[in-house]
Design a protein around this motif. Sequence first.
Motif, short mmCIF file in Angstrom:
data_model
loop_
_atom_site.label_atom_id
_atom_site.label_comp_id
_atom_site.label_asym_id
_atom_site.label_seq_id
_atom_site.Cartn_x
_atom_site.Cartn_y
_atom_site.Cartn_z
N THR A 153 -40.59 51.38 -58.40
CA THR A 153 -40.41 52.49 -57.47
C THR A 153 -39.07 53.17 -57.74
OG1 THR A 153 -39.35 51.10 -55.80
CG2 THR A 153 -41.75 51.38 -55.65
N VAL A 154 -38.97 54.44 -57.30
CA VAL A 154 -37.76 55.22 -57.45
C VAL A 154 -37.44 55.84 -56.10
CG1 VAL A 154 -36.79 57.25 -58.62
CG2 VAL A 154 -38.35 55.74 -59.85
N ASP A 155 -36.23 55.58 -55.59
CA ASP A 155 -35.87 56.20 -54.31
C ASP A 155 -35.26 57.58 -54.55
OD1 ASP A 155 -33.19 55.89 -55.04
OD2 ASP A 155 -32.89 54.13 -53.76
N PHE A 156 -34.93 58.29 -53.48
CA PHE A 156 -34.46 59.66 -53.64
C PHE A 156 -33.18 59.74 -54.47
CE2 PHE A 156 -31.96 63.39 -52.45
CZ PHE A 156 -32.81 64.37 -52.93
N ASP A 157 -32.24 58.81 -54.26
CA ASP A 157 -30.97 58.86 -55.00
C ASP A 157 -31.21 58.73 -56.50
OD1 ASP A 157 -29.49 59.24 -52.70
OD2 ASP A 157 -29.17 57.09 -52.38
N GLU A 158 -32.08 57.80 -56.87
CA GLU A 158 -32.40 57.61 -58.28
C GLU A 158 -33.07 58.88 -58.84
OE1 GLU A 158 -33.41 52.91 -58.89
OE2 GLU A 158 -34.73 54.03 -57.54
N PHE A 159 -33.97 59.43 -58.04
CA PHE A 159 -34.69 60.65 -58.42
C PHE A 159 -33.70 61.79 -58.61
CE2 PHE A 159 -37.05 64.53 -57.07
CZ PHE A 159 -38.05 64.52 -58.02
N MET A 160 -32.80 61.94 -57.64
CA MET A 160 -31.78 63.00 -57.65
C MET A 160 -30.91 62.85 -58.90
SD MET A 160 -30.19 65.38 -55.72
CE MET A 160 -28.59 66.15 -55.88
N GLU A 161 -30.47 61.64 -59.18
CA GLU A 161 -29.60 61.37 -60.34
C GLU A 161 -30.31 61.76 -61.63
OE1 GLU A 161 -27.58 57.45 -62.19
OE2 GLU A 161 -27.51 57.63 -60.00
N MET A 162 -31.59 61.39 -61.71
CA MET A 162 -32.36 61.70 -62.92
C MET A 162 -32.52 63.22 -63.09
SD MET A 162 -36.39 61.22 -63.58
CE MET A 162 -36.75 62.60 -62.53
N MET A 163 -32.88 63.90 -61.99
CA MET A 163 -33.17 65.32 -62.07
C MET A 163 -31.94 66.16 -62.30
SD MET A 163 -36.32 65.32 -61.99
CE MET A 163 -37.19 66.81 -61.57
N SER A 164 -30.79 65.71 -61.81
CA SER A 164 -29.58 66.51 -62.02
C SER A 164 -28.84 66.06 -63.26
CB SER A 164 -28.71 66.50 -60.76
OG SER A 164 -28.54 65.20 -60.27
N GLY A 165 -29.44 65.15 -63.99
CA GLY A 165 -28.93 64.75 -65.30
C GLY A 165 -27.57 64.13 -65.25
N GLU A 223 -20.64 74.85 -55.24
CA GLU A 223 -21.03 74.13 -54.02
C GLU A 223 -22.40 74.58 -53.56
OE1 GLU A 223 -17.88 74.68 -51.18
OE2 GLU A 223 -16.42 73.94 -52.64
N GLU A 224 -22.61 75.88 -53.59
CA GLU A 224 -23.88 76.44 -53.15
C GLU A 224 -25.02 75.92 -54.04
OE1 GLU A 224 -26.19 78.21 -50.61
OE2 GLU A 224 -24.03 78.14 -50.39
N ASP A 225 -24.79 75.94 -55.35
CA ASP A 225 -25.82 75.50 -56.28
C ASP A 225 -26.16 74.03 -56.06
OD1 ASP A 225 -25.76 77.98 -57.33
OD2 ASP A 225 -24.71 77.45 -59.17
N GLU A 226 -25.15 73.21 -55.89
CA GLU A 226 -25.33 71.77 -55.71
C GLU A 226 -26.17 71.50 -54.46
OE1 GLU A 226 -25.37 68.11 -56.90
OE2 GLU A 226 -24.37 69.66 -58.07
N ALA A 227 -25.81 72.16 -53.36
CA ALA A 227 -26.53 71.98 -52.10
C ALA A 227 -27.97 72.48 -52.22
CB ALA A 227 -25.81 72.70 -50.97
N ALA A 228 -28.13 73.62 -52.86
CA ALA A 228 -29.46 74.20 -53.02
C ALA A 228 -30.32 73.30 -53.91
CB ALA A 228 -29.36 75.60 -53.61
N LEU A 229 -29.71 72.81 -54.98
CA LEU A 229 -30.42 71.93 -55.90
C LEU A 229 -30.88 70.67 -55.16
CD1 LEU A 229 -31.26 71.11 -58.83
CD2 LEU A 229 -29.04 70.00 -59.00
N GLN A 230 -29.99 70.08 -54.40
CA GLN A 230 -30.33 68.86 -53.68
C GLN A 230 -31.49 69.11 -52.70
OE1 GLN A 230 -27.03 66.63 -52.29
NE2 GLN A 230 -28.30 64.99 -51.51
N ASN A 271 -39.16 54.98 -71.87
CA ASN A 271 -37.70 54.82 -71.93
C ASN A 271 -37.01 55.47 -70.74
OD1 ASN A 271 -37.88 53.40 -74.33
ND2 ASN A 271 -37.59 55.22 -75.60
N MET A 272 -37.46 56.67 -70.39
CA MET A 272 -36.86 57.38 -69.26
C MET A 272 -37.07 56.60 -67.97
SD MET A 272 -37.89 61.27 -70.20
CE MET A 272 -36.99 62.18 -68.94
N ILE A 273 -38.28 56.12 -67.78
CA ILE A 273 -38.60 55.41 -66.55
C ILE A 273 -37.83 54.09 -66.48
CG2 ILE A 273 -40.47 54.17 -65.38
CD1 ILE A 273 -42.22 56.66 -66.08
N GLU A 274 -37.72 53.42 -67.62
CA GLU A 274 -36.96 52.17 -67.68
C GLU A 274 -35.51 52.42 -67.27
OE1 GLU A 274 -36.10 49.33 -71.36
OE2 GLU A 274 -38.24 49.83 -71.13
N GLU A 275 -34.96 53.55 -67.74
CA GLU A 275 -33.58 53.90 -67.43
C GLU A 275 -33.40 54.22 -65.95
OE1 GLU A 275 -30.82 57.36 -69.09
OE2 GLU A 275 -31.83 56.24 -70.69
#
Length: 148
Positions: free
Chosen positions: A136-148, A76-83, A124-128
């Motif tokens: 454009t990429v909003d925060f949710d899309e960015f978050m999803e990409m970064m947390s894999g 939980e801590e990691d997830e919150a910190a990561l976000q 390819n990554m950007i298309e995905e």
Amino acid sequence: IMDDEQVASLRKVFKMFDKENTGFIMTDNFGNILNQLGQQFDEDELKNKINETDSAKEGKVNFEKFCVIIAPFMEEEDEAALQEELREAFRLYDKEEFGYITTDTLREILKELDNKLSEDDLDNMIEEIDEDGSGTVDFDEFMEMMSG
């Protein structure tokens, strides 16, 4: 569900507190362990998790049970910190505070993160990530990409 890296670090922690190599750790050490790991936790939640896992009330647990008890407090801590870290990073690039970044900006970020990526990889990554093709990429899309 923990990955190999998390299991390996928990095994190190377990060994540190199992000085006699008994294969067990006393459950009354858990608050101390979490504090040393710099994890925030709720005393009652920890007690409940210990009681749940050490149902025989032995006051000690093996590595597997140790993981069952400790893991929820770690993740939980990691997830919150990561976000929070990702939100900070996103803000740095969303200077005008539109709530999104352009795919060109994203391309720059990706290049910085991994300079081995080819232009095709980046495309390819950007298309995905930019599924709707808006550029454009909003925060949710960015978050999803970064947390894999």
